[in-house]
Motif scaffolding. Sequence first.
Motif, mmCIF file in Angstrom:
data_model
loop_
_atom_site.group_PDB
_atom_site.id
_atom_site.type_symbol
_atom_site.label_atom_id
_atom_site.label_comp_id
_atom_site.label_asym_id
_atom_site.label_seq_id
_atom_site.Cartn_x
_atom_site.Cartn_y
_atom_site.Cartn_z
ATOM 1 N N VAL A 45 0.612 -1.299 -0.063
ATOM 2 C CA VAL A 45 0.243 -0.018 0.058
ATOM 3 C C VAL A 45 0.896 1.469 0.316
ATOM 4 C CG1 VAL A 45 -1.864 -1.178 1.213
ATOM 5 C CG2 VAL A 45 -0.274 0.018 2.472
ATOM 6 N N ASP A 46 0.337 2.457 -0.603
ATOM 7 C CA ASP A 46 0.970 3.772 -0.417
ATOM 8 C C ASP A 46 0.541 4.137 1.054
ATOM 9 O OD1 ASP A 46 1.935 6.280 -0.931
ATOM 10 O OD2 ASP A 46 0.955 6.393 -2.800
ATOM 11 N N ALA A 47 1.002 5.505 1.352
ATOM 12 C CA ALA A 47 0.920 5.984 2.580
ATOM 13 C C ALA A 47 -0.799 6.152 3.062
ATOM 14 C CB ALA A 47 1.671 7.232 2.695
ATOM 15 N N ALA A 48 -1.627 6.694 2.228
ATOM 16 C CA ALA A 48 -3.007 6.846 2.704
ATOM 17 C C ALA A 48 -3.725 5.886 3.508
ATOM 18 C CB ALA A 48 -3.824 7.351 1.759
ATOM 19 N N PRO A 49 -3.642 4.746 2.949
ATOM 20 C CA PRO A 49 -4.415 3.643 4.022
ATOM 21 C C PRO A 49 -3.817 3.432 5.339
ATOM 22 C CG PRO A 49 -4.096 2.666 1.697
ATOM 23 C CD PRO A 49 -3.505 3.843 1.811
ATOM 24 N N VAL A 50 -2.778 3.688 5.290
ATOM 25 C CA VAL A 50 -1.949 3.498 6.655
ATOM 26 C C VAL A 50 -2.163 4.597 7.628
ATOM 27 C CG1 VAL A 50 0.412 3.226 7.867
ATOM 28 C CG2 VAL A 50 -0.299 1.965 5.593
ATOM 29 N N VAL A 51 -2.054 5.916 7.151
ATOM 30 C CA VAL A 51 -2.562 7.095 7.901
ATOM 31 C C VAL A 51 -3.800 6.937 8.517
ATOM 32 C CG1 VAL A 51 -3.172 9.580 7.609
ATOM 33 C CG2 VAL A 51 -1.036 8.821 6.390
ATOM 34 N N GLY A 52 -4.774 6.271 7.551
ATOM 35 C CA GLY A 52 -5.981 5.977 8.022
ATOM 36 C C GLY A 52 -6.070 4.767 9.218
ATOM 37 N N SER A 53 -5.455 3.795 9.065
ATOM 38 C CA SER A 53 -5.704 2.760 9.826
ATOM 39 C C SER A 53 -4.754 2.891 10.991
ATOM 40 C CB SER A 53 -5.381 1.486 8.908
ATOM 41 O OG SER A 53 -4.102 1.336 8.530
ATOM 42 N N PHE A 54 -3.498 3.413 10.784
ATOM 43 C CA PHE A 54 -2.733 3.145 11.983
ATOM 44 C C PHE A 54 -3.126 4.364 13.111
ATOM 45 C CE2 PHE A 54 1.342 1.094 10.544
ATOM 46 C CZ PHE A 54 0.836 0.390 10.153
ATOM 47 N N PHE A 55 -3.871 5.721 12.363
ATOM 48 C CA PHE A 55 -4.353 6.674 13.142
ATOM 49 C C PHE A 55 -3.605 7.796 13.881
ATOM 50 C CE2 PHE A 55 -6.738 8.548 16.727
ATOM 51 C CZ PHE A 55 -7.753 9.142 16.050
ATOM 52 N N ASN A 56 -2.661 7.562 14.577
ATOM 53 C CA ASN A 56 -2.048 8.530 15.378
ATOM 54 C C ASN A 56 -0.603 9.006 14.946
ATOM 55 O OD1 ASN A 56 -0.097 6.487 15.790
ATOM 56 N ND2 ASN A 56 -0.952 6.056 17.890
ATOM 57 N N PHE A 57 -0.457 8.717 13.656
ATOM 58 C CA PHE A 57 1.078 9.592 12.760
ATOM 59 C C PHE A 57 0.593 10.512 12.141
ATOM 60 C CE2 PHE A 57 2.196 5.153 13.970
ATOM 61 C CZ PHE A 57 3.588 5.318 14.580
ATOM 62 N N ALA A 58 1.408 11.564 11.922
ATOM 63 C CA ALA A 58 1.223 12.449 11.094
ATOM 64 C C ALA A 58 1.463 12.018 9.611
ATOM 65 C CB ALA A 58 2.418 13.722 11.394
ATOM 66 N N PRO A 59 0.785 12.480 8.774
ATOM 67 C CA PRO A 59 0.733 11.825 7.533
ATOM 68 C C PRO A 59 2.098 12.193 6.756
ATOM 69 C CG PRO A 59 -1.327 13.424 7.712
ATOM 70 C CD PRO A 59 -0.540 13.509 9.009
ATOM 71 N N HIS A 60 2.899 13.113 7.070
ATOM 72 C CA HIS A 60 4.202 13.116 6.367
ATOM 73 C C HIS A 60 5.210 12.043 6.751
ATOM 74 C CE1 HIS A 60 6.447 15.059 9.861
ATOM 75 N NE2 HIS A 60 5.131 15.420 10.067
ATOM 76 N N THR A 61 4.986 11.621 8.097
ATOM 77 C CA THR A 61 5.789 10.570 8.987
ATOM 78 C C THR A 61 5.514 9.366 8.103
ATOM 79 O OG1 THR A 61 5.834 11.815 10.878
ATOM 80 C CG2 THR A 61 6.341 9.169 11.036
ATOM 81 N N VAL A 62 4.214 9.055 7.877
ATOM 82 C CA VAL A 62 4.014 7.879 7.176
ATOM 83 C C VAL A 62 4.320 7.826 5.899
ATOM 84 C CG1 VAL A 62 2.128 6.151 6.346
ATOM 85 C CG2 VAL A 62 1.969 7.432 8.505
ATOM 86 N N ALA A 63 4.432 8.793 5.305
ATOM 87 C CA ALA A 63 4.611 8.941 3.720
ATOM 88 C C ALA A 63 6.439 9.029 3.541
ATOM 89 C CB ALA A 63 4.404 10.745 3.081
ATOM 90 N N ARG A 64 7.254 9.310 4.560
ATOM 91 C CA ARG A 64 8.473 9.026 4.609
ATOM 92 C C ARG A 64 9.022 7.636 4.355
ATOM 93 N NH1 ARG A 64 9.425 13.150 8.764
ATOM 94 N NH2 ARG A 64 9.743 11.296 10.244
ATOM 95 N N ALA A 65 8.140 6.572 5.161
ATOM 96 C CA ALA A 65 8.460 5.156 4.938
ATOM 97 C C ALA A 65 7.762 4.514 3.823
ATOM 98 C CB ALA A 65 7.937 4.549 6.263
ATOM 99 N N LEU A 66 6.400 4.856 3.519
ATOM 100 C CA LEU A 66 5.605 4.202 2.633
ATOM 101 C C LEU A 66 5.106 5.025 1.342
ATOM 102 C CD1 LEU A 66 3.047 2.468 4.914
ATOM 103 C CD2 LEU A 66 4.871 1.365 3.773
#
Length: 274
Positions: A45-66
Motif C-alpha cells: 500500500v501507499d501511505a494513505a491507507p496507513v495514515v487512516g488505519s494506524f490513526f496516530n501518525f502525522a501523514p508526512h511521517t507515514v509518507a517517509r516510509a511508504l
Amino acid sequence: MWTHFEPVHAVTYFHPRARAAFEAVGLRGFWRGYFAGRAAPLGPVDAAPVVGSFFNFAPHTVARALPAVWRLATPPEALRARLTGAVQALAELTYELPESHLVEAAELLEAAAAEVEPAGRVLGAANAALPRGEYPLARLWQAATTLREHRGDGHVGALVAADLDPVETLAWRVAVGLSPQYLAGRGWAEEQWAAARARLAERGWLTAEGEATAQGRARFRAIEDATDAAAARPWRALGPERADRLRELLEPIARAAHFVIPEENPIGLPTPQS
C-alpha cells in the motif's frame, strides 16, 4: 485479556531479535521495520491507507516510509521477517515453559481470534486472513496480533465517534501521564500539539494549565468502554471458563515479555494482574 495478549504481540517492537529479523531483509532503522511489518498484511500500500488505519501518525511521517519500504522488502518478505523475529523473541523469553503449555495457549488464543468480526476492521481483518502458523509460538503470536489489531480498529472507531483527532488523542494521553518522549516519533509539530491542547481545553477536557479534568476523564472512560464492548465478541464466544484458563496460561508469557517492554511505553501497556 488485553493486558495478557498484547505483550505477546509487543515483543515485535521491543526485542532485539525482532529488530534483527527486519534488518536481515533490508529494513534498517526502527520505523522502516515498524511500518513495513505492521502494514504488510495490507499488501504494497501507499501511505494513505496507513495514515487512516494506524490513526496516530502525522501523514508526512507515514509518507517517509511508504511506499518506499516496498523497494527494500516486499510485503511477503516483511511478513516473514516479523514472524521470524517475534518467534525468536518469544522462544528466548519462554524457554522454561513446557511445549504443552505453549500449545494449549496457542489453541485457546486461536479459538478467540477465529471469532473476530472482520467488517469495519481493516487491520484486524487483514491479519485474520493470514495463514495459520506452523509452530506453537508462531500460532500464538499471530493470534495475539489478530486480536490486538481487531481491538485497535475498534478503538479508532470509538475515537472517531467521539470526534477526537490523532494529535488530540495523543495530547490527552500525555495529559494523563504518558511521557512525551514516547510520542516524538509520531511526527506532529509543536504548533500542532499546542493547538490540540487548546481544543481539548475548549471542550472541557483540560484545564488552562493542561491538566486533565474530571469531565475529560469521564469522556475518555466512555471511549475505553466502547472499545472494550467492540472487542468483546471473541471472549463471549470463548466463554468464561476457557477465557480464565487462557489468562492463566498467558500470564507467565506476558510477564516474561515485560522484561523487554519498557515500564512506561507508548502502548500504555501495564503489567498484567493475576
